[in-house]
Design an enzyme around this catalytic site. Sequence first.
Site, PDB file in Angstrom:
ATOM      1  N   ASN A  10       0.885  -1.163   0.000  1.00  0.00           N
ATOM      2  CA  ASN A  10       0.000   0.000   0.000  1.00  0.00           C
ATOM      3  C   ASN A  10       0.926   1.216   0.000  1.00  0.00           C
ATOM      4  OD1 ASN A  10      -1.726   2.085   0.572  1.00  0.00           O
ATOM      5  ND2 ASN A  10      -2.699   1.099   2.329  1.00  0.00           N
ATOM      6  N   ARG A  23     -11.849  15.280   8.161  1.00  0.00           N
ATOM      7  CA  ARG A  23     -12.678  15.727   7.034  1.00  0.00           C
ATOM      8  C   ARG A  23     -14.088  16.061   7.505  1.00  0.00           C
ATOM      9  NH1 ARG A  23     -11.061  10.669   4.021  1.00  0.00           N
ATOM     10  NH2 ARG A  23      -9.025  11.121   3.126  1.00  0.00           N
ATOM     11  N   GLU A  37      -8.207  -5.476   4.914  1.00  0.00           N
ATOM     12  CA  GLU A  37      -8.063  -5.152   3.496  1.00  0.00           C
ATOM     13  C   GLU A  37      -6.871  -5.866   2.867  1.00  0.00           C
ATOM     14  OE1 GLU A  37      -9.149  -0.659   3.052  1.00  0.00           O
ATOM     15  OE2 GLU A  37      -8.733  -1.085   5.141  1.00  0.00           O
TER      16      GLU A  37
END
Length: 415
Positions: free
Chosen positions: A7, A250, A396
């Site tokens: 990743n 966010r 993941e």
Amino acid sequence: MNVLVLNCGSSTIKFQLIATDLERIAQNTDRRLARGTIERIGGEAIITLVMAGREAQRLTAPLRDARAAVEWIIRWACSETSGITEVQSVADVQAVGHRVVHGGERFTHSVLITDEVLRGIEECIDLAPLHNPANIKGIVAAREVFGVGLPQAAVFDTAFHQTLPDHAYLYAIPYQFYRRHRIRRYGFHGTSHRYVAYRYRQLRSIEREQTNIITLHLGNGCSIAAIRAGDSVDTSMGLTPLEGLVMGTRSGDIDPAIIDFIAVKEGLTAEAVESLLNKQSGLIGISGLTNDMRELLAEAHENDDRRARLAIEIFCYRARKYIGAYLAGVGGADAVVFTGGIGENAAEVRARICAGLEWLGLELDPERNEAQIHGREGLITRDGARLAAYVIPTDEELLIARDTVRCVTGAPQRY
Ligand code: ADP
């Protein structure tokens, strides 16, 4: 098959080495051999290594780029100090799986990386200017280190959401912007939503087509997905990961007119406001303290901090509102599934999100809810609740390794 999962970010690489193949996938006996993080690539990099059954190890090494980092990983894996008996030489890594952030409309599932696929990922740079270039660098670095002959697969954050119907992915803006620039909802965290949906199916011993759930990935980034008959049919992140739930830094959903309003009032450019919405909003923006939910919960309890409490309440209210919206939008669900650092560990946040949903049949069992922490998976509602809730830790990297095996062996991707 030993799969190296990468990743790659702009100056960080997270990696895992996972031993898996079709038989192990079927029996759920894949083995994680090692995992680690390399930060500050480009200078004196900081390396954190975790091997099964051992304490985490930290060290530094001068690593100038992604290639040097991948070389370092493989040299370390082959060395005696790593203790990974399965990997003695480069030839013991049989495939590499990459997390790729944006696959646009082109990539609807994981693929083996060819020159054409690489060009396709390049074409999506427009949509993910910060992420896709770093992912590409990782792919090129792995090619250089392992040779072009070694199979590499790309697993996209967006791919799982390519089954959204057009009424869910189109924004109500002039249609030509979709035609000209492909402005639409793509959604992210697809690998995580797909993984927990798959685990849910296994837990319930049901088929893919019987999977009707709402999945909440609550980590630093947060998103929610509605899954019908195993497919993603709506999700909260949009063209970029900024839309939807309240996140660590966010804002999630806001009135788009606020951007220009802040720009004028504060004398900022649109880019500066966007950066503020991405990096200084959400939990940290409201609390003025931290983007870390664990710390916020501590502040709320120990110091009764008003803004910490407010940040948690806004976070939970937004998540609850989305659950309601998706239940109405897609015709109900059998279960709500929590995952991600907050979803897996913060029983209080789960309870606050579910509070007041009893009328929908979602009745939490407080003891079960408190017990589901630290990577445990299971039911958190009362027996017989009309709408069940589960905690399912995400993985993941495991799904990337498994997809890589499926790409290499030609096994079907939709399972
Ligand atoms: P990322 O999205 O970067 O992978 P994670 O999924 O690890 O992040 O989630 C990080 C978030 O999970 C942080 O807000 C952290 O405070 C929260 N978290 C982790 N453990 C706990 C806990 N025990 N209680 C509450 N929040 C937790």
